[in-house]
Enzyme design. Structure first.
Site, PDB file in Angstrom:
ATOM      1  N   GLY A  79     -58.841  14.512 -72.438  1.00  0.00           N
ATOM      2  CA  GLY A  79     -58.624  13.100 -72.734  1.00  0.00           C
ATOM      3  C   GLY A  79     -57.604  12.478 -71.806  1.00  0.00           C
TER       4      GLY A  79
ATOM      5  N   THR B  42     -54.637  11.120 -72.254  1.00  0.00           N
ATOM      6  CA  THR B  42     -53.228  11.500 -72.370  1.00  0.00           C
ATOM      7  C   THR B  42     -53.019  12.943 -71.930  1.00  0.00           C
ATOM      8  OG1 THR B  42     -53.019   9.973 -74.246  1.00  0.00           O
ATOM      9  CG2 THR B  42     -51.233  11.544 -73.912  1.00  0.00           C
TER      10      THR B  42
ATOM     11  N   ASP C 187     -52.553  18.889 -76.458  1.00  0.00           N
ATOM     12  CA  ASP C 187     -53.749  18.049 -76.456  1.00  0.00           C
ATOM     13  C   ASP C 187     -53.402  16.691 -77.044  1.00  0.00           C
ATOM     14  OD1 ASP C 187     -56.386  17.352 -76.109  1.00  0.00           O
ATOM     15  OD2 ASP C 187     -57.216  18.980 -77.312  1.00  0.00           O
ATOM     16  N   GLY C 188     -54.289  15.751 -76.864  1.00  0.00           N
ATOM     17  CA  GLY C 188     -54.130  14.446 -77.474  1.00  0.00           C
ATOM     18  C   GLY C 188     -54.763  14.431 -78.854  1.00  0.00           C
TER      19      GLY C 188
ATOM     20  N   GLY D 109     -62.926  12.048 -79.958  1.00  0.00           N
ATOM     21  CA  GLY D 109     -63.356  10.808 -79.324  1.00  0.00           C
ATOM     22  C   GLY D 109     -63.914  11.034 -77.939  1.00  0.00           C
TER      23      GLY D 109
ATOM     24  N   GLU E   5     -61.980  22.192 -78.230  1.00  0.00           N
ATOM     25  CA  GLU E   5     -60.581  21.901 -78.551  1.00  0.00           C
ATOM     26  C   GLU E   5     -60.134  22.677 -79.792  1.00  0.00           C
ATOM     27  OE1 GLU E   5     -60.060  17.335 -76.873  1.00  0.00           O
ATOM     28  OE2 GLU E   5     -60.880  17.653 -78.865  1.00  0.00           O
TER      29      GLU E   5
END
EC number: 5.3.1.6
Length: 226
Positions: free
Chosen positions: A27, A29, A82-83, A97, A104
């Site tokens: 993602g 971020t 992770d985001g 998303g 993940e």
């Protein structure tokens, strides 16, 4: 906002030390976190092994010169960063998303430590503002979709793009169904329900998996701990 995301990515990289096996999130971020690790590998001689959570992150890590192994090639992951798409007051979260929720969650599950990095817009009192992604096998997926309709979860298919009718395929070659539930009263109960559904591979509810969240806001960076 991009500046804030970069700040939390750089901050999270401070928790990484040589010798670690590091889970690399997916993602916008998490990409800043991976970028900072790549800089440290090149400029500081940081000695790490990365385990990625998507094909996209694998490409970025290789481009930056971060050595990689698959989750099956390591005994465990020391730290994954992770985001998240939404986080409630109990540090339950919604992810997926970016369509990478299965990989993940696998990497996160086999990590000794797990950190989320987000901007302050992702914080909520209750989950439900963001859709709950559910990864399903293509065979029989229409029946799973109907079950979600009957339950009142307002499901929608994830398509390749907003103007396409071609269903998105995840890196694991599954479909995604997004559930639009306005307020999730019990993330644990919903997760248990989804876990038992035939045809569901994984869902985007990440309940009680993190103990630390690094948040970027206009007033700076703060760390929320469980």
């Amino acid at each position: 906002m991009e500046t804030l995301k970069k700040q939390v990515g750089i901050k999270a990289a401070e928790f990484v030390t040589s010798g670690m096996i590091v889970g690399l999130g997916t993602g916008s971020t998490a990409a800043f976190f991976v970028e900072e690790l790549g800089r440290r590998v090149a400029e500081e001689g940081l000695d790490i092994i990365g385990v990625t959570t998507s094909n996209e992150t694998s490409k970025q890590a290789r481009r930056l010169g971060i050595p990689l192994k698959s989750i099956d090639e390591v005994d465990e992951v020391d730290l994954t960063v992770d985001g998240a798409d939404e986080i409630d007051a109990e540090l339950n979260g919604i992810k997926g998303g970016g369509a990478a929720l299965l990989m993940e969650k696998i990497v996160a599950t086999y990590s000794k430590d797990y950190i989320w990095i987000v901007d302050e817009r992702k914080l909520s009192d209750h989950l439900g503002t963001f859709k709950v992604p559910v990864e399903v096998i293509p065979y029989g997926s229409q029946h799973v979709f109907r079950q979600f309709e009957k339950a009142g979860y307002a499901p929608t298919w994830r398509f390749v793009s907003t103007d396409s009718k071609e269903k998105l395929l995840t890196d694991m070659n599954h479909y995604l169904i997004d559930l639009h539930i306005k307020e999730i009263q019990s993330p644990e109960k919903l997760a248990a329900e989804l876990d038992l559904m035939v045809g569901v591979v994984e869902h985007g509810l990440f309940n009680q998996m993190v103990k630390k969240v690094i948040v970027a806001g206009h007033d700076g960076i703060r760390i929320i701990e469980k």
